[in-house]
Design a protein around this motif. Sequence first.
Motif, PDB file in Angstrom:
ATOM      1  N   TYR A  95      33.662  51.299  34.516  1.00  0.00           N
ATOM      2  CA  TYR A  95      33.373  51.015  35.743  1.00  0.00           C
ATOM      3  C   TYR A  95      32.171  51.872  36.411  1.00  0.00           C
ATOM      4  N   LEU A  96      32.002  53.126  35.880  1.00  0.00           N
ATOM      5  CA  LEU A  96      30.804  53.954  36.525  1.00  0.00           C
ATOM      6  C   LEU A  96      29.705  53.581  36.034  1.00  0.00           C
ATOM      7  N   TYR A  97      29.593  53.045  34.421  1.00  0.00           N
ATOM      8  CA  TYR A  97      28.476  52.442  33.734  1.00  0.00           C
ATOM      9  C   TYR A  97      27.925  51.207  34.581  1.00  0.00           C
ATOM     10  N   VAL A  98      28.786  50.312  34.876  1.00  0.00           N
ATOM     11  CA  VAL A  98      28.567  48.946  35.366  1.00  0.00           C
ATOM     12  C   VAL A  98      27.911  49.264  36.763  1.00  0.00           C
ATOM     13  N   MET A  99      28.540  50.060  37.632  1.00  0.00           N
ATOM     14  CA  MET A  99      28.107  50.421  39.061  1.00  0.00           C
ATOM     15  C   MET A  99      26.769  51.006  38.971  1.00  0.00           C
ATOM     16  N   THR A 100      26.615  51.976  38.008  1.00  0.00           N
ATOM     17  CA  THR A 100      25.333  52.383  37.696  1.00  0.00           C
ATOM     18  C   THR A 100      24.005  51.632  37.568  1.00  0.00           C
ATOM     19  N   THR A 193      31.491  41.381  33.910  1.00  0.00           N
ATOM     20  CA  THR A 193      32.659  40.485  34.286  1.00  0.00           C
ATOM     21  C   THR A 193      33.980  41.163  33.621  1.00  0.00           C
ATOM     22  N   ILE A 194      33.757  41.752  32.359  1.00  0.00           N
ATOM     23  CA  ILE A 194      35.123  42.428  31.967  1.00  0.00           C
ATOM     24  C   ILE A 194      35.575  43.464  32.826  1.00  0.00           C
ATOM     25  N   ALA A 195      34.744  44.435  33.307  1.00  0.00           N
ATOM     26  CA  ALA A 195      35.156  45.187  34.380  1.00  0.00           C
ATOM     27  C   ALA A 195      35.832  44.600  35.571  1.00  0.00           C
ATOM     28  N   LYS A 196      35.437  43.466  36.186  1.00  0.00           N
ATOM     29  CA  LYS A 196      35.899  42.910  37.369  1.00  0.00           C
ATOM     30  C   LYS A 196      37.176  42.406  37.012  1.00  0.00           C
ATOM     31  N   ILE A 197      37.287  41.928  35.765  1.00  0.00           N
ATOM     32  CA  ILE A 197      38.849  41.143  35.607  1.00  0.00           C
ATOM     33  C   ILE A 197      39.752  42.531  35.568  1.00  0.00           C
ATOM     34  N   ASP A 198      39.312  43.660  34.842  1.00  0.00           N
ATOM     35  CA  ASP A 198      40.297  44.539  34.879  1.00  0.00           C
ATOM     36  C   ASP A 198      40.723  45.304  36.396  1.00  0.00           C
ATOM     37  N   LEU A 199      39.603  45.412  37.157  1.00  0.00           N
ATOM     38  CA  LEU A 199      39.691  45.662  38.634  1.00  0.00           C
ATOM     39  C   LEU A 199      40.674  44.737  39.306  1.00  0.00           C
ATOM     40  N   GLU A 200      40.404  43.416  39.117  1.00  0.00           N
ATOM     41  CA  GLU A 200      41.137  42.549  39.952  1.00  0.00           C
ATOM     42  C   GLU A 200      42.581  42.410  39.626  1.00  0.00           C
ATOM     43  N   ARG A 218      43.095  34.653  41.508  1.00  0.00           N
ATOM     44  CA  ARG A 218      42.084  33.912  41.490  1.00  0.00           C
ATOM     45  C   ARG A 218      40.623  34.226  41.042  1.00  0.00           C
ATOM     46  N   GLY A 219      40.252  35.476  41.491  1.00  0.00           N
ATOM     47  CA  GLY A 219      39.114  35.969  40.998  1.00  0.00           C
ATOM     48  C   GLY A 219      39.326  36.501  39.541  1.00  0.00           C
ATOM     49  N   ALA A 220      40.370  36.961  39.196  1.00  0.00           N
ATOM     50  CA  ALA A 220      40.613  37.288  37.666  1.00  0.00           C
ATOM     51  C   ALA A 220      40.277  35.903  36.629  1.00  0.00           C
ATOM     52  N   ASN A 221      40.922  35.001  37.083  1.00  0.00           N
ATOM     53  CA  ASN A 221      40.828  33.690  36.349  1.00  0.00           C
ATOM     54  C   ASN A 221      39.511  33.207  36.439  1.00  0.00           C
ATOM     55  N   ILE A 222      38.789  33.135  37.390  1.00  0.00           N
ATOM     56  CA  ILE A 222      37.423  32.798  37.504  1.00  0.00           C
ATOM     57  C   ILE A 222      36.525  33.700  36.470  1.00  0.00           C
ATOM     58  N   LYS A 224      37.739  35.388  33.729  1.00  0.00           N
ATOM     59  CA  LYS A 224      38.239  34.950  32.539  1.00  0.00           C
ATOM     60  C   LYS A 224      37.454  33.869  32.075  1.00  0.00           C
ATOM     61  N   LYS A 225      37.329  32.968  32.574  1.00  0.00           N
ATOM     62  CA  LYS A 225      36.550  31.617  32.301  1.00  0.00           C
ATOM     63  C   LYS A 225      35.183  31.757  31.971  1.00  0.00           C
ATOM     64  N   HIS A 226      34.564  32.632  33.041  1.00  0.00           N
ATOM     65  CA  HIS A 226      33.164  32.783  32.662  1.00  0.00           C
ATOM     66  C   HIS A 226      32.973  33.587  31.218  1.00  0.00           C
ATOM     67  N   ASN A 227      33.885  34.682  31.237  1.00  0.00           N
ATOM     68  CA  ASN A 227      33.860  35.390  29.976  1.00  0.00           C
ATOM     69  C   ASN A 227      34.007  34.412  28.701  1.00  0.00           C
ATOM     70  N   ASP A 228      35.042  33.541  28.801  1.00  0.00           N
ATOM     71  CA  ASP A 228      35.202  32.679  27.702  1.00  0.00           C
ATOM     72  C   ASP A 228      33.798  31.846  27.433  1.00  0.00           C
ATOM     73  N   ILE A 229      33.084  31.512  28.327  1.00  0.00           N
ATOM     74  CA  ILE A 229      32.077  30.761  28.216  1.00  0.00           C
ATOM     75  C   ILE A 229      30.883  31.710  27.497  1.00  0.00           C
ATOM     76  N   PHE A 230      30.742  32.980  28.023  1.00  0.00           N
ATOM     77  CA  PHE A 230      29.807  33.992  27.478  1.00  0.00           C
ATOM     78  C   PHE A 230      30.062  33.946  25.782  1.00  0.00           C
ATOM     79  N   THR A 231      31.302  34.328  25.667  1.00  0.00           N
ATOM     80  CA  THR A 231      31.837  34.405  24.243  1.00  0.00           C
ATOM     81  C   THR A 231      31.582  33.253  23.391  1.00  0.00           C
TER      82      THR A 231
END
Length: 234
Positions: A95-100, A193-200, A218-222, A224-231
């Motif tokens: 989290y701190l890495y992403v926020m930085t 995106t992974i950090a956002k999923i965990d937060l949500e 809903r945010g977590a599902n969105i 997850k969809k984005h992360n699947d596309i990136f993967t």
Amino acid sequence: MTQNVRLTGPEITALWGQYMNDSMSVCVLTYFIKTVKDDEVKSILEFALNLSKTHVEKVKELLKKEEYPPPKGFTEEDINLNAPPLFSDNFMMQYLYVMTLHGMNSYSLAVGTSVRADQREYFIKCNQEATTLYDKMLDLMLHKGVFSRPPYINAPHETDIVDKQDYLGGWFTKKRPLNGIEVGNIYYNMQKTIAKIDLEIGFSQVCHSKEVREYFQRGANICKKHNDIFTQLF
């Protein structure tokens, strides 16, 4: 050239945005420090918390001089320090890495949109602080073996020139290898995106409002969809 010139719209906006972000960080980091187990992680969280508290007070001071009311922001009413641990020490580092990363980007933009000398000086200092925090955070994650490096790319055998416009759509239609910029953008978006999923997911489990819980889910599902596309692109 004097400091008596009023702050411009972008300068006020940069201060407003920093106040909102850092007042939130004070809440999150205070809770993390209360629940963290690793002393090394705690030390960096305390360093980051001190920066955020300093920024909040500085922005209040700057806005007061401009006779501009500070935003409400986030306060101690927004956290419950008696709640049990919600996130792991590893997530706190992520989290701190992403926020930085976000902080360095925001401060660079703030420098570029500031005209008055004191504003430029202030945001340059903030950017230096964010860079120092990033350096400390990344060193700790590497030391603990919890940082995944971006993918490597092989060196080409010769210099090649892009001479057709369909190159831009090459990985949507006719497949071509991802270039370095694309690899970097996808990788860092995955990290965020992974950090956002965990937060949500975490917030959805503890919030009292059904409406807010559904919003987080809903945010977590969105995400997850984005992360699947990136993967799939990788």
